[in-house]
Design an enzyme around this catalytic site. Structure first.
Site, PDB file in Angstrom:
ATOM      1  N   CYS A 119       0.869  -1.184   0.000  1.00 29.13           N
ATOM      2  CA  CYS A 119       0.000   0.000   0.000  1.00 29.13           C
ATOM      3  C   CYS A 119       0.901   1.228   0.000  1.00 29.13           C
ATOM      4  O   CYS A 119       2.096   1.128   0.276  1.00 29.13           O
ATOM      5  CB  CYS A 119      -0.897   0.013   1.236  1.00 29.13           C
ATOM      6  SG  CYS A 119      -2.273   1.188   1.094  1.00 29.13           S
ATOM      7  N   CYS A 129      -3.870   6.150   0.110  1.00 27.30           N
ATOM      8  CA  CYS A 129      -3.362   4.846  -0.331  1.00 27.30           C
ATOM      9  C   CYS A 129      -2.936   4.844  -1.799  1.00 27.30           C
ATOM     10  O   CYS A 129      -2.557   3.800  -2.338  1.00 27.30           O
ATOM     11  CB  CYS A 129      -4.404   3.768  -0.088  1.00 27.30           C
ATOM     12  SG  CYS A 129      -4.878   3.646   1.653  1.00 27.30           S
ATOM     13  N   LYS A 195     -12.603  -4.586   1.520  1.00 27.03           N
ATOM     14  CA  LYS A 195     -12.107  -3.763   2.627  1.00 27.03           C
ATOM     15  C   LYS A 195     -13.012  -2.551   2.749  1.00 27.03           C
ATOM     16  O   LYS A 195     -13.173  -1.767   1.804  1.00 27.03           O
ATOM     17  CB  LYS A 195     -10.664  -3.331   2.341  1.00 27.03           C
ATOM     18  CG  LYS A 195     -10.107  -2.406   3.406  1.00 27.03           C
ATOM     19  CD  LYS A 195      -8.639  -2.090   3.180  1.00 27.03           C
ATOM     20  CE  LYS A 195      -8.120  -1.138   4.226  1.00 27.03           C
ATOM     21  NZ  LYS A 195      -6.717  -0.793   4.026  1.00 27.03           N
ATOM     22  N   ARG A 205      -3.973   3.518  12.460  1.00 34.63           N
ATOM     23  CA  ARG A 205      -3.445   4.720  11.800  1.00 34.63           C
ATOM     24  C   ARG A 205      -2.432   5.425  12.677  1.00 34.63           C
ATOM     25  O   ARG A 205      -1.523   6.081  12.183  1.00 34.63           O
ATOM     26  CB  ARG A 205      -4.591   5.632  11.366  1.00 34.63           C
ATOM     27  CG  ARG A 205      -5.376   4.945  10.253  1.00 34.63           C
ATOM     28  CD  ARG A 205      -6.510   5.754   9.713  1.00 34.63           C
ATOM     29  NE  ARG A 205      -7.256   4.938   8.737  1.00 34.63           N
ATOM     30  CZ  ARG A 205      -8.410   5.271   8.204  1.00 34.63           C
ATOM     31  NH1 ARG A 205      -8.961   6.428   8.523  1.00 34.63           N
ATOM     32  NH2 ARG A 205      -9.012   4.478   7.341  1.00 34.63           N
ATOM     33  N   LYS A 248     -12.456  -7.364   5.603  1.00 34.77           N
ATOM     34  CA  LYS A 248     -11.891  -6.523   6.652  1.00 34.77           C
ATOM     35  C   LYS A 248     -12.788  -5.335   6.909  1.00 34.77           C
ATOM     36  O   LYS A 248     -13.192  -4.698   5.948  1.00 34.77           O
ATOM     37  CB  LYS A 248     -10.507  -6.053   6.171  1.00 34.77           C
ATOM     38  CG  LYS A 248      -9.804  -5.104   7.092  1.00 34.77           C
ATOM     39  CD  LYS A 248      -8.530  -4.646   6.462  1.00 34.77           C
ATOM     40  CE  LYS A 248      -7.907  -3.628   7.403  1.00 34.77           C
ATOM     41  NZ  LYS A 248      -6.828  -2.935   6.807  1.00 34.77           N
ATOM     42  N   SER A 274      -7.444  -3.373  14.235  1.00 33.61           N
ATOM     43  CA  SER A 274      -6.923  -2.697  15.423  1.00 33.61           C
ATOM     44  C   SER A 274      -8.014  -2.243  16.387  1.00 33.61           C
ATOM     45  O   SER A 274      -7.903  -2.427  17.600  1.00 33.61           O
ATOM     46  CB  SER A 274      -6.065  -1.511  14.993  1.00 33.61           C
ATOM     47  OG  SER A 274      -6.814  -0.624  14.175  1.00 33.61           O
ATOM     48  N   TYR A 313      -4.104  -9.090  16.155  1.00 32.87           N
ATOM     49  CA  TYR A 313      -3.108  -8.614  17.124  1.00 32.87           C
ATOM     50  C   TYR A 313      -3.105  -9.513  18.350  1.00 32.87           C
ATOM     51  O   TYR A 313      -2.230  -9.388  19.197  1.00 32.87           O
ATOM     52  CB  TYR A 313      -3.400  -7.145  17.483  1.00 32.87           C
ATOM     53  CG  TYR A 313      -3.404  -6.268  16.247  1.00 32.87           C
ATOM     54  CD1 TYR A 313      -2.204  -5.821  15.699  1.00 32.87           C
ATOM     55  CD2 TYR A 313      -4.590  -5.959  15.579  1.00 32.87           C
ATOM     56  CE1 TYR A 313      -2.193  -5.068  14.531  1.00 32.87           C
ATOM     57  CE2 TYR A 313      -4.593  -5.212  14.407  1.00 32.87           C
ATOM     58  CZ  TYR A 313      -3.390  -4.776  13.896  1.00 32.87           C
ATOM     59  OH  TYR A 313      -3.376  -4.051  12.735  1.00 32.87           O
TER      60      TYR A 313
HETATM   61  C1  PBG Z   1      -3.563   0.599   4.996  1.00 34.66           C
HETATM   62  C2  PBG Z   1      -4.127  -0.334   5.984  1.00 34.66           C
HETATM   63  C3  PBG Z   1      -5.021  -0.039   7.017  1.00 34.66           C
HETATM   64  C4  PBG Z   1      -5.168  -1.220   7.750  1.00 34.66           C
HETATM   65  C5  PBG Z   1      -4.415  -2.190   7.121  1.00 34.66           C
HETATM   66  N1  PBG Z   1      -3.779  -1.628   6.016  1.00 34.66           N
HETATM   67  C6  PBG Z   1      -5.609   1.231   7.444  1.00 34.66           C
HETATM   68  C7  PBG Z   1      -6.492   1.967   6.531  1.00 34.66           C
HETATM   69  O1  PBG Z   1      -6.938   1.483   5.502  1.00 34.66           O
HETATM   70  O2  PBG Z   1      -6.732   3.126   6.850  1.00 34.66           O
HETATM   71  C8  PBG Z   1      -6.007  -1.367   8.993  1.00 34.66           C
HETATM   72  C9  PBG Z   1      -5.604  -2.457   9.914  1.00 34.66           C
HETATM   73  C10 PBG Z   1      -6.118  -2.353  11.291  1.00 34.66           C
HETATM   74  O3  PBG Z   1      -6.930  -1.468  11.638  1.00 34.66           O
HETATM   75  O4  PBG Z   1      -5.698  -3.192  12.099  1.00 34.66           O
HETATM   76  N2  PBG Z   1      -4.136   0.632   3.770  1.00 34.66           N
END
Ligand code: PBG
Length: 329
Positions: A119, A129, A195, A205, A248, A274, A313
Site C-alpha cells: 500500500c 493509499c 475492505k 493509523r 476486513k 486494530s 493482534y
Molecule cells: C492501509 C491499511 C489499514 C489497515 C491495514 N492496512 C488502514 C487503513 O486502511 O486506513 C487497517 C488495519 C487495522 O486497523 O488493524 N491501507
C-alpha cells in the site's frame, strides 16, 4: 404429544461439549501483524494498541523468536519509512524497513511465512493509499505501477505472499503481471478484496502513521452498507488472479465472510482489525469483560463464519492459550 427435544443432553459436561464442537481454533489459523520502522534500537508500544509495538529491524529478532516459539505460522509486515514522499516511492527501496525485515525472517526464521502489506499510505506525505492528481483526487491508474513495483521489491527480498490493501481497481492484475514477468510465479497474492471504509482502523493509523491528512478513504474503500458489492469486489480480484481473499474488518462483517466463502469457495481471510482489539483491551482493563474468553470467542466466530485464517493482534495470546490447551484431555 411429541417429546420435547432435549438439546441440553449433549451439553451436560465438558467432554461432550468439546467432542461435539463443530469449529475448532488452531494455531495454524493465525497471522500476526508487525510494524517495522526505520532506525535502530526501537521498540515502542503503540498507545492505542496495548501489547503491540513498533520495532526497528534489529529489535525485531527477539519478537520473531517468540513468534516462532509459539508456532505462529505467519506474520504480516507493515513498514514505517525514514522519510515519506508524495508518491510513496520510498517504499521501493531494497533497504526499506519491510525489505530488511523480510530478509531477517528468511535468514533466521525460514519456517515463518512472510506476508507483506502492499500500500502507499504508510509511505505518502498525504497519507492516502494512492498517488494524487493535481486536483487532489486519488489517481487509480497512476497508483497501479507503484504498487506493482512495491510488490516486486517485497518478492525480491523474499516475501512469500503480498497483500495489497489499497483498494485501487485493477491492482491484483497489475501485481500478478509484475510478479510473473519477473519469475515470481510462486509468490501468492492475498487480496484485501472486501475492505470497508471503517472507523475500526483508528488505532492502526496511529501505529502505522498513515491517517489521511485531508478527506477520507471513502472513494476507494467500501461503503459499510454494501454486501453485494463486496461479492463483486471479490469476484473481480479472483478473476485478476488473487490466491486468497480477505474481508476486513472481521466481527462487524461476518455476514460478508460467510457470503464470500459460500459464493467463491476460496481460501478466505478475516482481518480482526486494530479497533476490534483495542475495544476488548480497553473493556478488559476496566474489568468489564473477560479478555481471554472474549478473544477466543471472537476468533472462533470468525472461523465459524467461514474464515480459514485470521489476521489478529491477539495471535500471540491466542497461540499461547492454544498451546496450553493442546494436551487438555
Ligand atoms: C492501509 C491499511 C489499514 C489497515 C491495514 N492496512 C488502514 C487503513 O486502511 O486506513 C487497517 C488495519 C487495522 O486497523 O488493524 N491501507
Amino acid at each position: 404429544m411429541f417429546p420435547i427435544q432435549r438439546m441440553r443432553r449433549l451439553r451436560r459436561n465438558e467432554t461432550v461439549r468439546n467432542m461435539l464442537q463443530e469449529t475448532q481454533l488452531s494455531t495454524w489459523d493465525l497471522i500476526y501483524p508487525l510494524f517495522v520502522c526505520a532506525g535502530t534500537g526501537i521498540k515502542k508500544e503503540i498507545s492505542s494498541l496495548p501489547g503491540v509495538y513498533r520495532f526497528s529491524v534489529d529489535q525485531l529478532e527477539e519478537e520473531a523468536r517468540e513468534i516462532a516459539a509459539l508456532k505462529i505460522p505467519a506474520v504480516l509486515l507493515f513498514g514505517l519509512p525514514e522519510t515519506k514522499d508524495a508518491q510513496g516511492l520510498c517504499s521501493l527501496s531494497p533497504n526499506g524497513p519491510v525489505q530488511q525485515a523480510i530478509r531477517m525472517f528468511k535468514a533466521k526464521f525460514p519456517q515463518i511465512l512472510v506476508i507483506t502489506d502492499v500500500c502507499l499510505c504508510e509511505y505518502t506525505t498525504h497519507g492516502h493509499c494512492g498517488v494524487l492528481t493535481d486536483s487532489g483526487e486519488v489517481d487509480n491508474d497512476a497508483t497501479l505501477s507503484i504498487l506493482a513495483q512495491q510488490a516486486l521489491s517485497h518478492a525480491q527480498a523474499g516475501a512469500d505472499w503480498v497483500a495489497p490493501s489499497d483498494m485501487m481497481d485493477g491492482r491484483i492484475a497489475a501485481i500478478r503481471k509484475m510478479l510473473d514477468d519477473n519469475h515470481f510465479e510462486q509468490v501468492a497474492v492475498l487480496s484485501y478484496a472486501a475492505k470497508f471504509a471503517s472507523a475500526f482502523y483508528g488505532p492502526f493509523r496511529e501505529a502505522a502513521d498513515c491517517a489521511p491528512k485531508f478527506g477520507n478513504r471513502k472513494t476507494y474503500q467500501m461503503n459499510p452498507g454494501n454486501a453485494l458489492e463486496a461479492l463483486r469486489e471479490v469476484a473481480e480480484d479472483i478473476q485478476e488472479g488473487a490466491d486468497l481473499v480477505m474481508v476486513k474488518p472481521a466481527l462487524a462483517y461476518l455476514d460478508v465472510v460467510r457470503a464470500v466463502k459460500d459464493t467463491f469457495h476460496m481460501p478466505t481471510v478475516a482481518y480482526h482489525v486494530s479497533g476490534e482489539y483495542a475495544m476488548v483491551k480497553a473493556a478488559a482493563r476496566c474489568g468489564w469483560l473477560d479478555e481471554e474468553t472474549v478473544m477466543m470467542e471472537s476468533l472462533l466466530s470468525m472461523k465459524r463464519a467461514g474464515a480459514d485464517l485470521m489476521i489478529t493482534y491477539y495471535a500471540k495470546e491466542a497461540a499461547r492459550l492454544l498451546q496450553q490447551r493442546r494436551n487438555d484431555p
